[in-house]
Design a protein around this motif. Structure first.
Motif, PDB file in Angstrom:
ATOM      1  N   LYS A   1      -8.436  16.122   3.686  1.00 48.59           N
ATOM      2  CA  LYS A   1      -8.846  15.519   2.416  1.00 48.59           C
ATOM      3  C   LYS A   1      -7.767  15.854   1.390  1.00 48.59           C
ATOM      4  N   ASP A   2      -7.234  14.812   0.750  1.00 48.03           N
ATOM      5  CA  ASP A   2      -6.133  14.989  -0.195  1.00 48.03           C
ATOM      6  C   ASP A   2      -6.547  14.403  -1.543  1.00 48.03           C
ATOM      7  N   VAL A   3      -6.657  15.264  -2.553  1.00 46.14           N
ATOM      8  CA  VAL A   3      -7.064  14.834  -3.895  1.00 46.14           C
ATOM      9  C   VAL A   3      -5.850  14.929  -4.812  1.00 46.14           C
ATOM     10  N   ASN A   4      -5.329  13.779  -5.205  1.00 49.21           N
ATOM     11  CA  ASN A   4      -4.178  13.721  -6.091  1.00 49.21           C
ATOM     12  C   ASN A   4      -4.617  13.582  -7.543  1.00 49.21           C
ATOM     13  N   ASP A   5      -3.677  13.791  -8.431  1.00 46.73           N
ATOM     14  CA  ASP A   5      -3.927  13.665  -9.871  1.00 46.73           C
ATOM     15  C   ASP A   5      -3.805  12.190 -10.263  1.00 46.73           C
ATOM     16  N   GLN A   6      -4.751  11.365  -9.769  1.00 47.78           N
ATOM     17  CA  GLN A   6      -4.675   9.921  -9.970  1.00 47.78           C
ATOM     18  C   GLN A   6      -5.360   9.471 -11.254  1.00 47.78           C
ATOM     19  N   GLN A   7      -6.536  10.000 -11.529  1.00 48.44           N
ATOM     20  CA  GLN A   7      -7.276   9.547 -12.707  1.00 48.44           C
ATOM     21  C   GLN A   7      -6.550   9.996 -13.975  1.00 48.44           C
TER      22      GLN A   7
ATOM     23  N   VAL B   1      -9.160   8.950  -3.469  1.00 48.71           N
ATOM     24  CA  VAL B   1      -9.144  10.224  -2.755  1.00 48.71           C
ATOM     25  C   VAL B   1      -8.905   9.918  -1.275  1.00 48.71           C
ATOM     26  N   TYR B   2      -7.840  10.489  -0.725  1.00 47.80           N
ATOM     27  CA  TYR B   2      -7.467  10.197   0.663  1.00 47.80           C
ATOM     28  C   TYR B   2      -8.147  11.177   1.607  1.00 47.80           C
TER      29      TYR B   2
ATOM     30  N   ASP C   1      -9.535   6.884   5.911  1.00 46.59           N
ATOM     31  CA  ASP C   1     -10.840   6.356   5.519  1.00 46.59           C
ATOM     32  C   ASP C   1     -10.691   5.358   4.367  1.00 46.59           C
ATOM     33  N   PRO C   2     -11.743   4.554   4.092  1.00 55.14           N
ATOM     34  CA  PRO C   2     -11.664   3.566   2.998  1.00 55.14           C
ATOM     35  C   PRO C   2     -11.305   4.208   1.666  1.00 55.14           C
TER      36      PRO C   2
ATOM     37  N   THR D   1       0.851  -1.187   0.000  1.00 62.05           N
ATOM     38  CA  THR D   1       0.000   0.000   0.000  1.00 62.05           C
ATOM     39  C   THR D   1       0.889   1.240   0.000  1.00 62.05           C
ATOM     40  N   VAL D   2       0.384   2.301  -0.633  1.00 62.53           N
ATOM     41  CA  VAL D   2       1.091   3.574  -0.705  1.00 62.53           C
ATOM     42  C   VAL D   2       0.151   4.652  -0.184  1.00 62.53           C
ATOM     43  N   ASP D   3       0.588   5.404   0.830  1.00 64.60           N
ATOM     44  CA  ASP D   3      -0.303   6.401   1.402  1.00 64.60           C
ATOM     45  C   ASP D   3      -0.247   7.698   0.594  1.00 64.60           C
ATOM     46  N   LYS D   4      -0.966   8.723   1.064  1.00 64.91           N
ATOM     47  CA  LYS D   4      -1.095   9.970   0.320  1.00 64.91           C
ATOM     48  C   LYS D   4       0.236  10.688   0.137  1.00 64.91           C
TER      49      LYS D   4
END
Length: 817
Positions: A773-779, A758-759, A726-727, A160-163
């Motif tokens: 709340k951390d929103v990364n450029d994942q998509q 979204v973390y 959170d999940p 697993t990789v965290d935010k």
């Protein structure tokens, strides 16, 4: 490729065992699918209990082969040949009553046509389960297209990789990451940034070891991850060129090339890579500042940060293997990279009273201009001392990192009506950092009677980090040197190690491996600015025990134990400060101590494809991120600390199965309970949670070179130190097509289709009360094209292995990306 991997593995292990049965013999014949004999096929005699290599041979012109002087035991024969899928014999046994075995004729099926140049296309399984490790074949996954090395790790079993890019294995942090067997000497954010800069197109395999044997450095609380980059092993010349484009919020590009030339006694290889990485991140933090005694809310901070990272990663590798004799190989590898990048952040902070009435606002603009330069050289020698397979090898490593970091933070202050309350102030930082690493190691292997093996080795390493942080403040038009934040920190560390390892069958159904490693550590840190420092000297023993019991052909049981250490990353010891704004920053901790863990695993493997593992670990002085607050100044900072003792109990299930000729799949599931107990912010804490994680990858292939993949993962609410997460979930899909007579591959990948990565989470203990709340450029969607070229003959290559400076390298942090 199957043949190449077999040969490389074979030549890194003992080739010949001393004979107990002088007349033990194995005979056989190999043919292809048209009943024609196959000349020069590679024949490998494997021990049935652990698939280790006992002997190797080559088929003659008629396809016949034989092994002489075979020891008593159970064996299986593996056969590989250019343009064919690998074949296997049935399991058989050599003993005094059955000294000669005549195998049934083994038939190999063609894997791809070869026209003129050699072009072997054999699909490796995505997941391979070995006795001591799990192997992920990166190119076997279509959804790895356009991804970074960190994103590939995130999809791998148990990882697993965290935010923030911190890597955990089976829910435990403290993983040592090696690249081609050599530790990166980076850790935390800097390791994550290096892995974000590396493209999946550079990678061949990922090896995951939760409890490595004594030969490996004892570092790594939860195990070792070895990232193996692509290498070519063919006579003549061969190589590949890959270009990829990924579109997230911003576009990302990657171009890479690999080339290998082998002629006579010399093998030369090189690789070049360019990666442009541009990502956005939005971070929202809500914090309640509470009174230390009454716990009443004093003020409320709502903070929104919009951040962007842009980097350019240039890397090159060149190496040479010289096959001096049939038994001796020596060579060198040069590596280097340059990684300039820019990090920008705009942060708005609204400050409220306990009744949630706005009192004032702060706006901050931050910019970091960083550049990392790396150079490393590895020299090696390997020689086989006798026909019994006695072997000696040595590695010498030199690694250098040089970095510059120019920071700028401009803060403006407003009242609740938006009126400027004072002149904006500016904080400028100049933070150069130098890291120098020397490492030397030697290994000895001696095969013994009845399939036993003795191993021993020595290693010494020296690391020096020099960090000089200079801060200046601009207030009311006047520039002042900031003595409170400026600091010059020098850290030196010497680790000396020795190990012994013994493995042997313990009967017809039992096998054992026993190892002991001793490590002596001498470390000192000096803060030249303040004249303070520390010295630490300690010697520790790290035993490992492995037992394996084969009940029958369908069921195999194993148990292993190991003690491990996780030393602080060099950057975490450095008391430098990294600012998000005037109220939020990150700081190092020179008082960090190493953490120690005891790990036990009990496993069961059914029919070679389904593995169930029970594990227990106890970690003392665990190193984790903690949040601390200063109520008087409304400051919040994050730092690493030895916060607690961690106990973890878990069960993991992994399976890989070829369901049909066109459908294969892998499933990994892990249920673990983590419990932390200790003192944080001078207050006793006892927190725990049970977390479930599942990873699924399904692969499909059909005619004319088409293939597809659907993958994803889900993780329930988890605990990372004192921060609850959170999940989170993610779904990926991809499709690929072989083109240009199987010399080219086009791949299309869709990552995080439903934007589930979204973390969000919170931390609440002592006087800390925060949610984020951390929103990364994942998509993103990515497309890539790879062209393979070659001319020559595949042959065994006993050359470039892995270097010896693995542990130290993984503890360096390499800049922000």
């Amino acid at each position: 490729m199957r043949k190449l991997l077999t040969l490389l593995t074979a030549l890194s292990l003992t080739l010949i065992s001393q004979a107990q049965l002088k007349n033990g013999k194995v005979n056989g014949t190999v043919i292809d699918g048209n009943a024609k004999t196959i000349e020069s096929a590679t024949i490998t005699l494997l021990r049935a209990n652990d698939s280790s290599v006992a002997k190797m041979s080559v088929a003659d012109k008629t396809g016949k082969f034989e092994f002489d002087a075979v020891l008593e035991g159970r064996y299986i024969v593996s056969i590989s040949a250019v343009g064919h899928n690998k074949g296997f014999s049935e399991t058989f046994e050599i003993n005094t009553s059955n000294p000669v075995v005549n195998l049934k004729t083994i038939e190999l099926t063609p894997s791809a046509k070869t026209l003129g140049a050699v072009n072997v296309l054999s699909r490796k399984p995505l997941i391979e389960q070995k006795i001591d490790r799990t192997i992920v074949n990166v190119e076997a996954s279509v959804t790895n297209v356009g991804n970074s090395a960190l994103e590939v790790l995130e999809k791998s079993p148990g990882i697993t990789v965290d935010k923030d890019g911190n890597i955990s294995l089976k829910g435990k942090q403290g993983v040592i990451v090696m690249i081609d067997g050599r530790q990166s000497y980076l850790g935390g954010a800097d390791l994550a940034n290096l892995l974000r800069s590396m493209s999946a197109s550079q990678l061949e395999q990922i090896e995951i070891m939760t409890n490595p044997p004594a030969k490996y450095d004892a570092a790594g609380n939860s195990g070792v991850i070895n990232i193996k980059t692509k290498k070519n092993k063919q006579y003549g010349y061969n190589g590949s060129i890959t270009s990829s484009y990924t579109q997230g919020i911003y576009p990302r590009f990657n171009e890479s090339g690999n080339f290998n030339y082998r002629n006579g006694k010399v093998n030369v290889f090189t690789s070049l890579n360019y990666n442009r990485n541009h990502r956005r991140e939005d971070l929202i933090i809500s914090r309640n500042f509470r009174d230390n005694n009454t716990k009443d809310i004093l003020s409320i901070f709502d903070q929104t940060s919009k951040m962007a990272n842009e980097s350019h990663f240039y890397s090159a590798k060149v190496g040479l293997d010289y096959f001096a004799t049939k038994k001796t190989t020596l060579g060198f590898v040069l590596n280097g990279y340059q990684n300039p990048h820019i990090w920008k952040s705009n942060t708005n902070t609204d400050i409220f009273n306990p009744n949630y009435v706005l009192t004032n606002q702060t706006k901050a603009s931050s910019r970091n201009d960083d550049k990392w330069n790396n150079f490393s050289v590895n020299g090696y020698l390997k020689t086989v001392l006798d026909s019994a397979g006695q072997e000696f090898s040595t590695d010498l490593d030199y690694i250098q990192y040089r970095s510059t970091s120019m920071q700028s933070l401009i803060s403006s202050y407003y009242d609740n009506a938006g009126n400027l309350t004072k002149i904006p102030d500016t904080l400028n930082g100049n933070l150069p950092q130098d890291i120098t690493i020397y490492s030397a190691k030697a290994d000895y292997v001696k095969p013994l009677k009845k399939g036993a093996k003795f191993e021993a080795g020595l290693k010494a390493s020296y690391v020096k980090t020099d960090n000089n942080a200079n801060y200046d403040s601009l207030r009311n038009g006047q520039l002042y040197h900031d003595y409170n934040r400026s600091n010059h920190f020098v850290y030196e560390e010497n680790v000396n190690a020795a190990y012994v390892n013994f493995s042997s069958p313990l009967g017809k159904k039992w096998n054992g491996q026993f190892g002991l490693r001793v490590e002596n550590t001498n470390a000192k840190g000096n803060q030249l600015t303040t004249g303070t420092g520390f010295k630490r000297n300690y010697t520790q023993l790290f035993p490992t025990v492995y037992l394996q019991y084969t009940a029958n052909e369908n069921n195999q049981f194993g148990i292993n134990y190991g003690r491990r250490i996780n030393r602080p990353d060099y950057e975490d010891l450095n008391p430098f400060i990294h600012f998000l704004d005037r109220y939020t920053f990150e700081q190092g901790n020179p008082d960090l101590k190493p953490q120690f863990s005891h790990n036990i695993e009990l496993s069961h493997t059914y029919k070679g494809f389904l593995t169930t593992t029970l594990n227990y670990s106890n970690t003392s002085d665990i190193i984790q991120q903690v949040i601390e607050q200063h109520e008087a100044t409304n400051e919040t900072f994050v730092k690493k600390a030895n916060i607690a003792t961690q106990n973890q109990v878990g069960i993991a299930i992994s399976a890989y199965k070829e369901i049909t000729k066109w459908w294969s799949g892998s499933v990994y599931a892990n249920l673990a309970n983590n419990h932390f107990k200790g003192i944080v912010n001078n207050e006793n804490i006892s927190i725990g949670i049970t977390m479930f994680m599942a990873q699924v990858q399904q692969q499909f292939k059909w005619g004319k070179g088409w293939a597809a993949e659907l993958s994803g993962f889900y993780r329930t609410k988890g605990l990372e130190g004192v921060i609850f997460i959170d999940p989170i979930a993610q779904v990926n899909a991809g499709i690929s097509k072989q083109v240009l007579k199987n010399k080219g591959t086009v791949k299309l990948n869709f990552r995080d289709i439903f934007k589930g990565a979204v973390y969000t989470g919170y931390s609440k203990y002592s006087n800390v009360d925060a949610r984020f709340k951390d929103v990364n450029d994942q998509q993103a969607v990515g497309i890539s094209f790879t062209w393979r070229f070659s001319k020559g003959k595949l042959k065994a290559n006993g050359g470039r292995r892995e270097g010896g400076a693995a542990d130290e390298n993984s503890r360096v942090k390499k800049g922000d990306n």
